[in-house]
Design a protein around this motif. Structure first.
Motif, PDB file in Angstrom:
ATOM      1  N   ASP A  11       0.851  -1.196   0.000  1.00 27.06           N
ATOM      2  CA  ASP A  11       0.000   0.000   0.000  1.00 27.06           C
ATOM      3  C   ASP A  11       0.881   1.238   0.000  1.00 27.06           C
ATOM      4  OD1 ASP A  11      -1.830   1.988   0.348  1.00 27.06           O
ATOM      5  OD2 ASP A  11      -2.537   1.335   2.310  1.00 27.06           O
ATOM      6  N   GLY A  13      -0.438   4.378  -0.623  1.00 31.41           N
ATOM      7  CA  GLY A  13      -1.349   5.511  -0.642  1.00 31.41           C
ATOM      8  C   GLY A  13      -2.077   5.619  -1.969  1.00 31.41           C
ATOM      9  N   THR A 264       4.086  15.605  16.077  1.00 26.57           N
ATOM     10  CA  THR A 264       3.650  14.240  16.378  1.00 26.57           C
ATOM     11  C   THR A 264       4.716  13.579  17.246  1.00 26.57           C
ATOM     12  OG1 THR A 264       4.751  13.036  14.577  1.00 26.57           O
ATOM     13  CG2 THR A 264       2.697  14.187  14.040  1.00 26.57           C
ATOM     14  N   ASP A 293      -5.442  14.716  13.521  1.00 20.68           N
ATOM     15  CA  ASP A 293      -5.714  13.406  14.113  1.00 20.68           C
ATOM     16  C   ASP A 293      -5.070  12.291  13.285  1.00 20.68           C
ATOM     17  OD1 ASP A 293      -7.267  11.692  16.050  1.00 20.68           O
ATOM     18  OD2 ASP A 293      -8.167  11.006  14.177  1.00 20.68           O
ATOM     19  N   LYS A 294      -5.134  12.399  11.960  1.00 20.01           N
ATOM     20  CA  LYS A 294      -4.532  11.379  11.107  1.00 20.01           C
ATOM     21  C   LYS A 294      -3.012  11.390  11.218  1.00 20.01           C
ATOM     22  CE  LYS A 294      -6.164  10.697   6.966  1.00 20.01           C
ATOM     23  NZ  LYS A 294      -6.656  10.935   5.574  1.00 20.01           N
ATOM     24  N   GLY A 297      -1.953   9.903  14.481  1.00 15.25           N
ATOM     25  CA  GLY A 297      -2.284   8.482  14.527  1.00 15.25           C
ATOM     26  C   GLY A 297      -1.562   7.665  13.475  1.00 15.25           C
ATOM     27  N   LYS A 298      -0.630   8.282  12.746  1.00 16.43           N
ATOM     28  CA  LYS A 298       0.167   7.626  11.703  1.00 16.43           C
ATOM     29  C   LYS A 298      -0.708   7.038  10.603  1.00 16.43           C
ATOM     30  CE  LYS A 298       3.835   6.295  14.953  1.00 16.43           C
ATOM     31  NZ  LYS A 298       4.642   5.179  15.495  1.00 16.43           N
ATOM     32  N   ARG A 299      -1.793   7.717  10.299  1.00 10.93           N
ATOM     33  CA  ARG A 299      -2.705   7.233   9.262  1.00 10.93           C
ATOM     34  C   ARG A 299      -2.708   8.146   8.036  1.00 10.93           C
ATOM     35  NH1 ARG A 299      -5.809   7.651  13.693  1.00 10.93           N
ATOM     36  NH2 ARG A 299      -7.175   9.161  12.669  1.00 10.93           N
ATOM     37  N   ILE A 300      -1.777   9.074   7.989  1.00 11.25           N
ATOM     38  CA  ILE A 300      -1.782  10.042   6.898  1.00 11.25           C
ATOM     39  C   ILE A 300      -1.198   9.417   5.640  1.00 11.25           C
ATOM     40  CG2 ILE A 300       0.500  11.078   7.327  1.00 11.25           C
ATOM     41  CD1 ILE A 300      -1.005  13.814   6.953  1.00 11.25           C
ATOM     42  N   ALA A 301      -1.804   9.697   4.495  1.00  6.18           N
ATOM     43  CA  ALA A 301      -1.354   9.145   3.220  1.00  6.18           C
ATOM     44  C   ALA A 301      -0.271  10.028   2.614  1.00  6.18           C
ATOM     45  CB  ALA A 301      -2.532   9.031   2.263  1.00  6.18           C
ATOM     46  N   GLU A 304      -1.259  13.256   0.965  1.00  9.70           N
ATOM     47  CA  GLU A 304      -1.693  14.364   1.814  1.00  9.70           C
ATOM     48  C   GLU A 304      -0.522  15.216   2.293  1.00  9.70           C
ATOM     49  OE1 GLU A 304      -5.650  12.895   4.077  1.00  9.70           O
ATOM     50  OE2 GLU A 304      -3.898  11.626   4.425  1.00  9.70           O
TER      51      GLU A 304
END
Length: 392
Positions: A11, A13, A264, A293-294, A297-301, A304
């Motif tokens: 994955d 992104g 972060t 928040d992303k 939370g280490k969820r950023i693509a 982005e």
């Protein structure tokens, strides 16, 4: 007979058809989990793809220049016990950052001749630059090469002076450190400081609190800073630009995407809010909250983090009266924001208490001169002092 394991593009992104710029392994080479196997490069980012398994490479399904997407086959490997002699040349290849290897290819430099100054001897872009300059001076018959742009830190055994702990830098810190060091060394920075009167703006922001809570949003000063910056970028297009690689042209952008530095646990990241000029304060507040928040939370693509025109780095309530933000290249300007405070300001024949916000604007002096820098800063300060002017 053993079964070969397929390794595919993970994955990555929203990226599609990303170019393979480097093959980091070879047939019959034994690799461990986490070892990089290929390097991908999009228009803005370079990414090493690690192997998720251990084994011996049986087949490589991609070549340099191929375009790949998530799920495409990279290689097949057999278990470790599979007989196969490793390639001595491949095993002896030194570890280097993607940018270092790319520069080495462009300059025709053998990385085996380069001494790495990075962690565990990793070769950085600066090491390749030093090697290239040394080779150039040797070719010209110069007695000694010029002083390096950034010399390696001297080796010091700090444990001689007392107890120490060694804490590895996070991946974000290592990557951003290389990026910031290069920007500071290669770009002539100028920083201008000013104070914006946000007394009326702060009163207006507080008046929005109840409406914002009803929408599930929290309106902060950052949204207003983004709107003022987007208006300034429209008024001064040179700030909404990037210097072309040839150094002779300026690429003017007709969109207004603004990056926001977010703290972060792993270090600073700069996600990008798109089309700031077309969005309202509440919409920006919701996007800022979601992207923060992303990021934490280490969820950023990866997508982005790309496409920014201008960056805002705010210390918020942490303090300070000003600082020198480093440019987020290839952008040509960045706005630093410190803590506001009540100060006496003389007006109408008397001193009045006003809430003043320290701003620090850094810019690339190859593109922007001091007069334009002052005009840009004055524009932002005037819009923050009277937010109604953003409607003009």
């Amino acid at each position: 007979m053993t079964t070969a394991t397929e390794v595919k593009v993970p994955d990555i992104g929203d990226f599609r058809d990303v170019e393979v710029i480097e093959i980091l392994t070879a047939l019959d080479v034994e690799i461990a989990p986490g070892d990089p196997i290929i390097t991908l490069e999009s228009d803005k980012a370079t990414l090493e793809v690690p192997s998720p398994h251990a084994g011996v490479v049986e087949e490589i399904a991609v070549a340099i220049g191929d375009k790949v997407s998530e799920g495409d086959l990279i290689l097949r490997m057999a278990p470790k016990e599979h007989p196969g002699a490793p390639d001595p040349e491949a095993d002896s290849s030194p570890a280097g950052s993607p940018s270092a290897r790319r520069m080495a290819r462009e300059l025709d430099i053998d990385l085996r001749d380069v001494r790495g100054a990075g962690r565990k001897g990793r070769i950085l872009r600066e090491d390749v630059e030093r090697s290239a300059k040394a080779a150039e001076f040797d070719a010209k018959g110069t007695d000694s090469p010029p002083s390096p742009r950034r010399s390696p830190s001297p080796s010091v055994d700090f444990s001689e002076f007392g107890a120490v702990d060694v804490k590895p830098l996070s991946r974000i810190q290592r990557l951003s450190g290389d990026h910031l060091s290069r920007a500071w060394a290669e770009i002539p920075h100028v920083t201008q400081h000013d104070l914006a009167d946000i007394t009326d703006l702060e009163a207006f922001r507080q008046s929005l609190r109840e409406e914002a809570e009803a929408r599930g949003a929290r309106v902060t000063l950052l949204g207003f800073l983004m709107k003022a910056s987007a208006a300034a970028l429209q008024a001064f297009p040179t700030f909404n630009a990037s210097l072309a690689p040839d150094g002779e042209n300026l690429i003017i952008k007709h969109y207004h995407h603004i990056g926001v530095a977010i703290d972060t646990p792993e270090g600073l990241v700069v996600p990008v809010i798109r089309d700031v000029d077309k969005k309202g304060i509440f919409e920006l507040a919701e996007e800022i909250a979601a992207i923060t928040d992303k990021a934490r939370g280490k969820r950023i693509a990866p997508a982005e983090l790309q496409g920014g025109c201008f960056t805002i780095s705010s210390l918020g309530a942490m303090g300070g009266v000003g600082f020198t933000p480093i440019l987020n290249a290839p952008e040509v300007a960045i706005l630093g924001v410190a803590r506001s405070s009540i100060q006496p300001v003389y007006g109408e024949d008397e001193f009045q208490p006003r809430r003043m916000l320290p701003l620090s604007l850094s810019y690339d002096h190859r593109v922007i001169d001091g007069v334009r820098g002052a005009q840009f800063m004055n524009f932002i300060c005037s819009r923050l002092a009277d937010i109604r002017r953003l409607l003009l």
